[in-house]
Write an enzyme that holds these catalytic residues in place. Structure first.
Site, PDB file in Angstrom:
ATOM      1  N   GLU A   7       0.837  -1.205   0.000  1.00 29.30           N
ATOM      2  CA  GLU A   7       0.000   0.000   0.000  1.00 29.30           C
ATOM      3  C   GLU A   7       0.873   1.256   0.000  1.00 29.30           C
ATOM      4  O   GLU A   7       2.003   1.250   0.497  1.00 29.30           O
ATOM      5  CB  GLU A   7      -0.931  -0.061   1.223  1.00 29.30           C
ATOM      6  N   ASP A   8       0.338   2.323  -0.568  1.00 30.14           N
ATOM      7  CA  ASP A   8       1.095   3.578  -0.602  1.00 30.14           C
ATOM      8  C   ASP A   8       1.116   4.256   0.770  1.00 30.14           C
ATOM      9  O   ASP A   8       2.164   4.541   1.317  1.00 30.14           O
ATOM     10  CB  ASP A   8       0.526   4.528  -1.678  1.00 30.14           C
ATOM     11  N   ASP A  40      -3.766   5.692   6.415  1.00 27.38           N
ATOM     12  CA  ASP A  40      -4.262   6.874   7.105  1.00 27.38           C
ATOM     13  C   ASP A  40      -5.129   6.358   8.257  1.00 27.38           C
ATOM     14  O   ASP A  40      -4.612   5.947   9.282  1.00 27.38           O
ATOM     15  CB  ASP A  40      -5.030   7.706   6.069  1.00 27.38           C
ATOM     16  N   PHE A  61      -1.608  15.870   4.135  1.00 26.36           N
ATOM     17  CA  PHE A  61      -1.937  15.236   2.861  1.00 26.36           C
ATOM     18  C   PHE A  61      -0.724  15.293   1.944  1.00 26.36           C
ATOM     19  O   PHE A  61      -0.163  16.347   1.696  1.00 26.36           O
ATOM     20  CB  PHE A  61      -3.141  15.903   2.200  1.00 26.36           C
ATOM     21  N   ARG A  75       0.866  12.082  -9.281  1.00 21.08           N
ATOM     22  CA  ARG A  75       1.358  10.708  -9.093  1.00 21.08           C
ATOM     23  C   ARG A  75       2.771  10.535  -9.648  1.00 21.08           C
ATOM     24  O   ARG A  75       3.528   9.685  -9.207  1.00 21.08           O
ATOM     25  CB  ARG A  75       0.447   9.702  -9.818  1.00 21.08           C
TER      26      ARG A  75
HETATM   27  P1  IMP Z   1      -7.523   5.153   4.917  1.00 22.44           P
HETATM   28  O1  IMP Z   1      -8.662   4.194   4.641  1.00 22.44           O
HETATM   29  O2  IMP Z   1      -7.977   6.338   5.737  1.00 22.44           O
HETATM   30  O3  IMP Z   1      -6.345   4.469   5.553  1.00 22.44           O
HETATM   31  O4  IMP Z   1      -7.104   5.784   3.547  1.00 22.44           O
HETATM   32  C1  IMP Z   1      -6.347   5.081   2.701  1.00 22.44           C
HETATM   33  C2  IMP Z   1      -6.365   5.595   1.302  1.00 22.44           C
HETATM   34  O5  IMP Z   1      -6.635   6.991   1.216  1.00 22.44           O
HETATM   35  C3  IMP Z   1      -4.977   5.394   0.734  1.00 22.44           C
HETATM   36  O6  IMP Z   1      -4.910   4.150   0.122  1.00 22.44           O
HETATM   37  C4  IMP Z   1      -4.842   6.527  -0.226  1.00 22.44           C
HETATM   38  O7  IMP Z   1      -5.342   6.150  -1.471  1.00 22.44           O
HETATM   39  C5  IMP Z   1      -5.729   7.612   0.341  1.00 22.44           C
HETATM   40  N1  IMP Z   1      -4.890   8.570   1.092  1.00 22.44           N
HETATM   41  C6  IMP Z   1      -4.803   8.711   2.442  1.00 22.44           C
HETATM   42  N2  IMP Z   1      -3.947   9.686   2.778  1.00 22.44           N
HETATM   43  C7  IMP Z   1      -3.469  10.174   1.607  1.00 22.44           C
HETATM   44  C8  IMP Z   1      -2.519  11.211   1.292  1.00 22.44           C
HETATM   45  O8  IMP Z   1      -1.938  11.902   2.147  1.00 22.44           O
HETATM   46  N3  IMP Z   1      -2.279  11.400  -0.038  1.00 22.44           N
HETATM   47  C9  IMP Z   1      -2.875  10.686  -1.023  1.00 22.44           C
HETATM   48  N4  IMP Z   1      -3.755   9.705  -0.765  1.00 22.44           N
HETATM   49  C10 IMP Z   1      -4.065   9.457   0.538  1.00 22.44           C
HETATM   50 MG    MG Z   2      -4.509   3.844  -1.918  1.00 27.91          MG
END
Ligand code: IMP
Ligand code: MG
Length: 177
Positions: free
Chosen positions: A99-100, A103, A152, A165
């Protein structure tokens, strides 16, 4: 409007490269002699995954999964819909989700629950970036590239409304939270 967004580099390309090499080394040791499948979460992880896999010294397969997480451009809601499923059967396989950024962890926890029903031999996760402070869900995050503050970020596969990207480094968006 489009060009008004300012960005500030927070992790250089060189640092990312070095960290990925370390992660690959650790993963190569841990998975030596095992049947590894890398599962990239589209789209954000594809840049990280492609660098990581080329540094790995263990045989492995690659597959992708794509989900849509409802919410705004910058906040996940935890309500997730599968857009593209795996094409490989992961039963009895050693699965490493790539995963990238993590959050809240809500998107990932949905994916983990879903993949566990297919009875992999093991299921772990590697994330390039971890916003630990924001975590709302427990997830098996075994390897982390960098812990970052709650900001972010874009670049190196990560987008803001599909932009940025292509940046070879990680940057934060200026003037917003
Ligand atoms: P989560 O479900 O809150 O953990 O969000 C995960 C997804 O939100 C990641 O897989 C990203 O695609 C997107 N995301 C969360 N934070 C960022 C950020 O700082 N930049 C870009 N995408 C983000
Ligand atoms: Mg993602």
């Amino acid at each position: 409007m489009k060009n008004k967004i300012k960005i500030k580099k927070i992790i250089s390309q060189a640092r990312i490269k070095r960290r990925i090499r370390d992660l690959s080394e650790q993963i190569s040791k841990d998975y030596a002699g095992r049947e590894l499948i890398l599962v990239g979460i589209l789209k954000g992880s594809f840049v990280f995954l492609s660098d990581l896999m080329r540094d790995l010294k263990v045989d492995h397969q690659v597959d992708f999964i794509s989900v849509a997480s409802y919410g705004s451009a910058t906040k996940a809601s935890g309500i997730v819909r599968m857009l593209k499923d795996l094409s490989i059967n992961i039963q009895d396989k050693e699965v490493l989700i790539v995963e990238d950024v993590i959050d809240s962890g809500l998107t990932l926890s949905y994916i983990v629950k879903n993949l566990l029903t297919r009875q992999p031999k093991s299921l772990n996760m590697v994330a390039l970036l971890d916003k630990k402070k924001k975590r709302k869900a427990l997830i098996p995050l075994k390897y982390v590239g960098f812990e970052i503050p709650d900001e972010f970020v874009v670049g190196y596969g990560l987008d803001f409304n599909e932009r940025f990207r292509n940046l070879p480094f990680i940057a934060k968006l200026e003037g917003r939270r």
